[in-house]
Design a protein around this motif. Structure first.
Motif, mmCIF file in Angstrom:
data_model
loop_
_atom_site.group_PDB
_atom_site.id
_atom_site.type_symbol
_atom_site.label_atom_id
_atom_site.label_comp_id
_atom_site.label_asym_id
_atom_site.label_seq_id
_atom_site.Cartn_x
_atom_site.Cartn_y
_atom_site.Cartn_z
ATOM 1 N N ARG A 101 0.838 -1.205 0.000
ATOM 2 C CA ARG A 101 0.000 0.000 0.000
ATOM 3 C C ARG A 101 0.874 1.256 0.000
ATOM 4 N N GLU A 140 1.057 2.677 -8.424
ATOM 5 C CA GLU A 140 0.220 1.591 -7.947
ATOM 6 C C GLU A 140 0.611 0.322 -8.689
ATOM 7 N N ALA A 325 -7.579 -0.639 -2.660
ATOM 8 C CA ALA A 325 -6.561 -0.335 -3.664
ATOM 9 C C ALA A 325 -7.203 -0.077 -5.022
#
Length: 350
Positions: A101, A140, A325
């Motif tokens: 994360r 990401e 996410a």
């Protein structure tokens, strides 16, 4: 030059051979420098061999090791590229998106339909695009394939024999690498990088189909800690008891045994709405958790992680229905079921 970590895990991209013989692992790094020397003009690339596996051998234990390794290494790089077989690529991308994360740099997964050493390979362009995405794309976990960059936990493999093997049915692409390479901002980090590497693989994925004998999944309950149910459409499944194939006992017994049940859709687009039809509403009353528009692979991995870090049914349900996410399109919470009072029912008298 910017620095990129290239972590090789295996798959078709790094194999040699072909029909009529089976693909086999080869010296990937040597082939990479021979077949794609342009990569080393884009960045200072550090090569690491994590594994050399067919992706069908990828398991949750390897995801945890991979996430811990990347967590220790990625702060020293401007981007990370992970080469991987295509068959379980979406599972691994989903797993890493939940375990890593607030990334300090992009983590891009890629693979190919043909080995890098072949003449008509798609591996070379996928590698070049992945390195560019690792340098300029969103921070990401993503999948780069056939000149498109997808959010990793939104992606599905949809083709076996064509180069455009992946799609993201419920979320737009994060990048397009044509004549120009354009990228969307993606997720925003909310603080320092965090690692959640623990998973419990005792999760079962059950696909509803006509004729399914409820006794089969009921027999599984003592052996699992979580269940993902691929229902029809918006969350439908049989509840008519006349033929003995109602799945409602599965939900009631799972709730009694403390086993969370997450419902996702078999439909390729859109997602589950358990308030729309009778069977979905019944499942919700029995404790089922809506998976919304999550892909089945994302739901499975998310449940593996959630049951480790959250103990109460309320906490598990809340986490599953929260986007951690970018894997889930957040919608307003459904209204509670109405409670009817018999004394308020009006009847017409003659």
């Amino acid at each position: 030059m910017p620095k990129v970590l290239l972590l090789h895990t295996g798959g078709t991209l790094g194999m040699a051979g072909g029909q009529p013989s089976a693909l086999r692992p080869s010296a990937f790094f040597r082939t990479l420098k021979q077949r794609a020397p342009e990569l080393f003009q884009l960045a200072d690339i550090e090569l690491e061999l994590f594994s050399n596996l067919d992706s069908s051998e990828m398991q949750p234990e390897l995801w945890s090791r991979m996430a811990a390794h990347l967590y220790q290494r990625m702060s020293s790089f401007d981007g990370v590229v992970v080469t991987h077989g295509t068959d379980t690529l979406a599972y691994t991308a989903s797993a890493l998106s939940f375990m890593l994360r607030d990334l300090p740099c992009p983590v891009v997964l890629t693979g190919s339909q043909r080995p890098l050493g072949e003449i008509r390979t798609d591996a070379r362009l996928n590698l070049i695009d992945s390195v560019l995405s690792a340098l300029h794309g969103p921070r990401e976990v993503t999948i780069c394939f056939d000149s498109h960059l997808y959010r990793g936990n939104r992606t599905r493999k949809v083709k076996v024999s064509e180069y455009d093997a992946f799609e993201s049915p419920n979320f737009p692409v994060l990048g397009t690498l044509g004549v120009e390479a354009t990228f969307e901002p993606g997720l925003r980090a909310r603080g320092a990088p965090r690692l959640f590497e623990r998973l419990d693989p005792r999760v079962f994925l059950l696909k509803v189909f006509p004729g399914l004998d409820p006794a089969l999944p009921l027999a599984l309950l003592p052996h699992i800690r979580g269940l993902v149910l691929e229902a029809y459409g918006a969350g439908n499944f049989p509840i008519d008891e006349s033929l003995g194939r109602s799945l409602r006992p599965l939900f009631t017994q799972a709730r009694e045994q403390g086993i969370p049940v997450v419902v996702v859709s078999q439909a390729y687009r859109n997602g589950v709405d358990l308030s729309l039809y009778e069977s979905g509403a019944a499942a919700r009353q029995d404790g089922a958790i809506s998976g919304g528009d999550m892909t089945p692979s994302a739901a499975v991995v998310k449940l593996m992680q959630t049951i480790v870090y959250h103990r109460t049914p309320e906490s598990v349900a809340r986490t599953i229905q929260t986007s951690l996410a970018g894997e889930l399109t957040m919608r307003p919470a459904p209204a509670p079921f109405p409670k009817f009072r018999k004394d308020r029912v009006k009847t017409r008298t003659p």
